[in-house]
Design a protein around this motif. Structure first.
Motif, PDB file in Angstrom:
ATOM      1  N   LEU A 199      14.170  39.306 -24.578  1.00 25.22           N
ATOM      2  CA  LEU A 199      12.767  39.495 -24.174  1.00 25.22           C
ATOM      3  C   LEU A 199      12.140  38.130 -23.891  1.00 25.22           C
ATOM      4  O   LEU A 199      11.358  37.982 -22.953  1.00 25.22           O
ATOM      5  CB  LEU A 199      11.982  40.251 -25.252  1.00 25.22           C
ATOM      6  CG  LEU A 199      12.445  41.692 -25.521  1.00 25.22           C
ATOM      7  CD1 LEU A 199      11.535  42.358 -26.553  1.00 25.22           C
ATOM      8  CD2 LEU A 199      12.479  42.537 -24.246  1.00 25.22           C
ATOM      9  N   HIS A 200      12.524  37.143 -24.688  1.00 19.68           N
ATOM     10  CA  HIS A 200      11.995  35.796 -24.465  1.00 19.68           C
ATOM     11  C   HIS A 200      12.484  35.276 -23.104  1.00 19.68           C
ATOM     12  O   HIS A 200      11.725  34.678 -22.341  1.00 19.68           O
ATOM     13  CB  HIS A 200      12.452  34.869 -25.597  1.00 19.68           C
ATOM     14  CG  HIS A 200      11.829  33.508 -25.530  1.00 19.68           C
ATOM     15  ND1 HIS A 200      12.443  32.438 -24.918  1.00 19.68           N
ATOM     16  CD2 HIS A 200      10.627  33.053 -25.967  1.00 19.68           C
ATOM     17  CE1 HIS A 200      11.660  31.381 -24.995  1.00 19.68           C
ATOM     18  NE2 HIS A 200      10.543  31.724 -25.629  1.00 19.68           N
ATOM     19  N   ARG A 201      13.718  35.547 -22.777  1.00 17.75           N
ATOM     20  CA  ARG A 201      14.268  35.047 -21.509  1.00 17.75           C
ATOM     21  C   ARG A 201      13.562  35.696 -20.312  1.00 17.75           C
ATOM     22  O   ARG A 201      13.223  35.023 -19.342  1.00 17.75           O
ATOM     23  CB  ARG A 201      15.786  35.358 -21.452  1.00 17.75           C
ATOM     24  CG  ARG A 201      16.503  34.790 -20.235  1.00 17.75           C
ATOM     25  CD  ARG A 201      17.975  35.169 -20.226  1.00 17.75           C
ATOM     26  NE  ARG A 201      18.219  36.587 -20.038  1.00 17.75           N
ATOM     27  CZ  ARG A 201      18.174  37.230 -18.886  1.00 17.75           C
ATOM     28  NH1 ARG A 201      17.893  36.570 -17.780  1.00 17.75           N
ATOM     29  NH2 ARG A 201      18.404  38.542 -18.825  1.00 17.75           N
ATOM     30  N   THR A 214       2.798  37.694 -22.154  1.00 22.71           N
ATOM     31  CA  THR A 214       2.454  38.219 -23.485  1.00 22.71           C
ATOM     32  C   THR A 214       3.489  39.220 -23.976  1.00 22.71           C
ATOM     33  O   THR A 214       3.925  40.097 -23.225  1.00 22.71           O
ATOM     34  CB  THR A 214       1.092  38.950 -23.412  1.00 22.71           C
ATOM     35  OG1 THR A 214       0.116  38.004 -22.982  1.00 22.71           O
ATOM     36  CG2 THR A 214       0.686  39.524 -24.757  1.00 22.71           C
ATOM     37  N   LEU A 215       3.859  39.076 -25.252  1.00 25.68           N
ATOM     38  CA  LEU A 215       4.729  40.065 -25.911  1.00 25.68           C
ATOM     39  C   LEU A 215       3.923  40.745 -27.011  1.00 25.68           C
ATOM     40  O   LEU A 215       3.274  40.064 -27.818  1.00 25.68           O
ATOM     41  CB  LEU A 215       5.930  39.364 -26.556  1.00 25.68           C
ATOM     42  CG  LEU A 215       6.740  40.231 -27.520  1.00 25.68           C
ATOM     43  CD1 LEU A 215       7.649  41.200 -26.762  1.00 25.68           C
ATOM     44  CD2 LEU A 215       7.587  39.390 -28.472  1.00 25.68           C
ATOM     45  N   VAL A 216       3.946  42.088 -27.034  1.00 23.77           N
ATOM     46  CA  VAL A 216       3.362  42.818 -28.168  1.00 23.77           C
ATOM     47  C   VAL A 216       4.492  43.611 -28.811  1.00 23.77           C
ATOM     48  O   VAL A 216       5.193  44.376 -28.136  1.00 23.77           O
ATOM     49  CB  VAL A 216       2.217  43.747 -27.721  1.00 23.77           C
ATOM     50  CG1 VAL A 216       1.676  44.516 -28.919  1.00 23.77           C
ATOM     51  CG2 VAL A 216       1.103  42.935 -27.087  1.00 23.77           C
ATOM     52  N   PHE A 234       9.202  32.557 -29.523  1.00 18.28           N
ATOM     53  CA  PHE A 234       7.814  32.892 -29.148  1.00 18.28           C
ATOM     54  C   PHE A 234       6.815  32.153 -30.033  1.00 18.28           C
ATOM     55  O   PHE A 234       7.140  31.764 -31.160  1.00 18.28           O
ATOM     56  CB  PHE A 234       7.560  34.395 -29.328  1.00 18.28           C
ATOM     57  CG  PHE A 234       8.331  35.278 -28.390  1.00 18.28           C
ATOM     58  CD1 PHE A 234       7.862  35.546 -27.109  1.00 18.28           C
ATOM     59  CD2 PHE A 234       9.533  35.862 -28.786  1.00 18.28           C
ATOM     60  CE1 PHE A 234       8.567  36.367 -26.244  1.00 18.28           C
ATOM     61  CE2 PHE A 234      10.246  36.685 -27.926  1.00 18.28           C
ATOM     62  CZ  PHE A 234       9.762  36.938 -26.657  1.00 18.28           C
ATOM     63  N   ASN A 235       5.585  32.031 -29.541  1.00 22.51           N
ATOM     64  CA  ASN A 235       4.468  31.588 -30.387  1.00 22.51           C
ATOM     65  C   ASN A 235       3.717  32.848 -30.822  1.00 22.51           C
ATOM     66  O   ASN A 235       3.403  33.679 -29.971  1.00 22.51           O
ATOM     67  CB  ASN A 235       3.489  30.717 -29.594  1.00 22.51           C
ATOM     68  CG  ASN A 235       4.178  29.485 -29.053  1.00 22.51           C
ATOM     69  OD1 ASN A 235       4.891  28.815 -29.786  1.00 22.51           O
ATOM     70  ND2 ASN A 235       3.998  29.215 -27.767  1.00 22.51           N
ATOM     71  N   VAL A 236       3.447  32.967 -32.120  1.00 20.36           N
ATOM     72  CA  VAL A 236       2.730  34.153 -32.606  1.00 20.36           C
ATOM     73  C   VAL A 236       1.238  33.857 -32.614  1.00 20.36           C
ATOM     74  O   VAL A 236       0.804  32.848 -33.164  1.00 20.36           O
ATOM     75  CB  VAL A 236       3.237  34.549 -34.011  1.00 20.36           C
ATOM     76  CG1 VAL A 236       2.326  35.580 -34.651  1.00 20.36           C
ATOM     77  CG2 VAL A 236       4.659  35.089 -33.915  1.00 20.36           C
ATOM     78  N   ALA A 291       2.374  37.953 -29.314  1.00 23.29           N
ATOM     79  CA  ALA A 291       3.009  36.639 -29.207  1.00 23.29           C
ATOM     80  C   ALA A 291       3.042  36.227 -27.742  1.00 23.29           C
ATOM     81  O   ALA A 291       2.720  37.021 -26.854  1.00 23.29           O
ATOM     82  CB  ALA A 291       4.426  36.716 -29.772  1.00 23.29           C
ATOM     83  N   GLY A 292       3.402  34.992 -27.500  1.00 24.00           N
ATOM     84  CA  GLY A 292       3.458  34.518 -26.114  1.00 24.00           C
ATOM     85  C   GLY A 292       4.549  33.491 -25.949  1.00 24.00           C
ATOM     86  O   GLY A 292       5.163  33.034 -26.912  1.00 24.00           O
ATOM     87  N   LYS A 293       4.757  33.097 -24.683  1.00 22.31           N
ATOM     88  CA  LYS A 293       5.808  32.111 -24.394  1.00 22.31           C
ATOM     89  C   LYS A 293       5.171  30.951 -23.636  1.00 22.31           C
ATOM     90  O   LYS A 293       4.367  31.201 -22.734  1.00 22.31           O
ATOM     91  CB  LYS A 293       6.846  32.806 -23.522  1.00 22.31           C
ATOM     92  CG  LYS A 293       7.960  31.920 -23.022  1.00 22.31           C
ATOM     93  CD  LYS A 293       8.950  32.767 -22.254  1.00 22.31           C
ATOM     94  CE  LYS A 293       9.894  31.902 -21.444  1.00 22.31           C
ATOM     95  NZ  LYS A 293      10.762  32.671 -20.575  1.00 22.31           N
TER      96      LYS A 293
END
Ligand SMILES: C[S@@+](CC[C@H](N)C(=O)[O-])C[C@H]1O[C@@H](n2cnc3c(N)ncnc32)[C@H](O)[C@@H]1O
Length: 321
Positions: A224-226, A233-235, A301-303, A319-321
């Protein structure tokens, strides 16, 4: 038993009646039965014994896809639960405003309830004149069943929108679905061990109530990070350890009075009991706020935010990248 296990008082009454029935052939006399509760040490020792036994006998279903297909059949009642709707609102809000043409990934989409939320939200808002690029929703799941239901749900919505769409500048959202087993993702550069997307493809990724059911959640998180674009944004969410899944049942029962809904709520709770059992024997893992934030950060990721939702029984992280 899982229904009473969620309620210690009811559980105690049931256990007393069972113990009484084993010892006597007379009717249970109620609280006056005078049964003694064993000490904590003995209970813990017996508990370890029972867990070992369950681990051996309840070997995880060889076919998780079959397990989830059966589970998802009971899942749609959730939409009627106010707690679940509030949960979806939180997840959607944390995803943030979608830019025109945004690419949204729903990893472990089940029957697509988050996708429905996105469709409703993006289409209920008036489209700005320049908004001509369609949003693209991509759903991934282990089960044909989930993907077929998601497609049906989303197409139903897109059709409903058609008359509205004609009056708007923005075209209807694009919909894509892929059958993927996340447990095969292990960071190996071989294509088969990767999600079928290029680096930095998605603006927003939602991974709702999925990581707990994977043997290698880190493999999915790294992927998911890639595939998340930089600034995206990741939730992500998980039920919390020792959660009380019966809140969902009580909540849908309060909100719905038809006999079918009550039966559907019961079925869902029974299915949820199986999930809880698999968590108890260590096959699934529910994460606390700290644990979930930890594995999300380990994947790079950064939370930004952490919340409790779904009747305070689930952890949701942005979180985000
Ligand atoms: C509890 S449901 C959550 C569904 C949906 N995300 C939601 O929040 O409503 C868990 C989902 O994870 C999917 N899943 C479980 N194991 C998986 C795996 N190994 N690969 C892909 N999906 C998986 C199941 O098929 C199911 O749809």
């Amino acid at each position: 038993m899982h229904e009473v296990r969620e309620n210690p008082q009811a559980a105690r009454q049931v256990f007393e009646q069972v113990a009484w029935a084993c010892l006597h052939d007379t009717a249970y006399p109620g609280e006056a039965a005078g049964l003694r509760v064993p000490g904590k040490k003995l209970i813990l020792a017996q508990n370890r014994c029972e867990r070992d036994r369950m681990r051996r006998s309840e070997a995880p279903a060889a076919d998780e896809a079959e397990f989830w297909s059966r589970y998802l059949r009971k899942y749609s009642i959730l939409e009627k639960s106010a707690d679940y709707r509030a949960y979806l609102d939180l997840v959607g809000r944390l995803c943030g405003a979608m830019r025109p043409g945004a690419l949204v990934l729903d990893a472990g989409c089940g029957n697509g309830l988050f996708g429905l939320w996105i469709l409703r939200e993006t289409w209920q808002r008036p489209a700005p004149a320049h908004d001509s690029a369609p949003l693209v929703y991509v759903g991934l799941d282990l089960t044909q069943r989930g993907l077929a239901d998601a497609l049906g749900n989303h197409l139903g919505w897109r059709q409903k929108l058609h008359p509205v769409a004609k009056t708007r500048a923005a075209p209807a959202p694009g919909l894509q679905y892929f059958l993927v087993d996340f447990d095969r993702l292990d960071g190996n550069p071989a294509a088969a061990a990767r999600l079928p997307f290029q680096e930095g493809t998605f603006d927003v990724i939602c991974c709702s109530l999925v990581l707990s059911y994977l043997q290698r959640p880190q493999g999915l998180l790294r992927e998911l990070h890639r595939v998340l674009r930089s600034g995206g944004t990741l939730v992500v969410s998980s039920m919390k350890p020792n959660c009380d899944l019966s809140v969902i049942y009580r909540d849908s029962i309060m909100a719905n009075v038809t006999a079918d809904d009550i039966e559907a709520g019961r079925n869902l709770l029974r299915a949820a009991g199986k999930i809880k059992l698999k968590e108890e024997i260590g096959y699934y893992t529910f994460f606390s706020q700290t644990e979930l934030a930890g594995i999300v950060m380990d994947a790079g990721f950064n939370v930004f935010e952490s919340h409790l939702s779904l009747g305070e029984q689930a952890v949701v992280i942005k979180a985000g990248k």
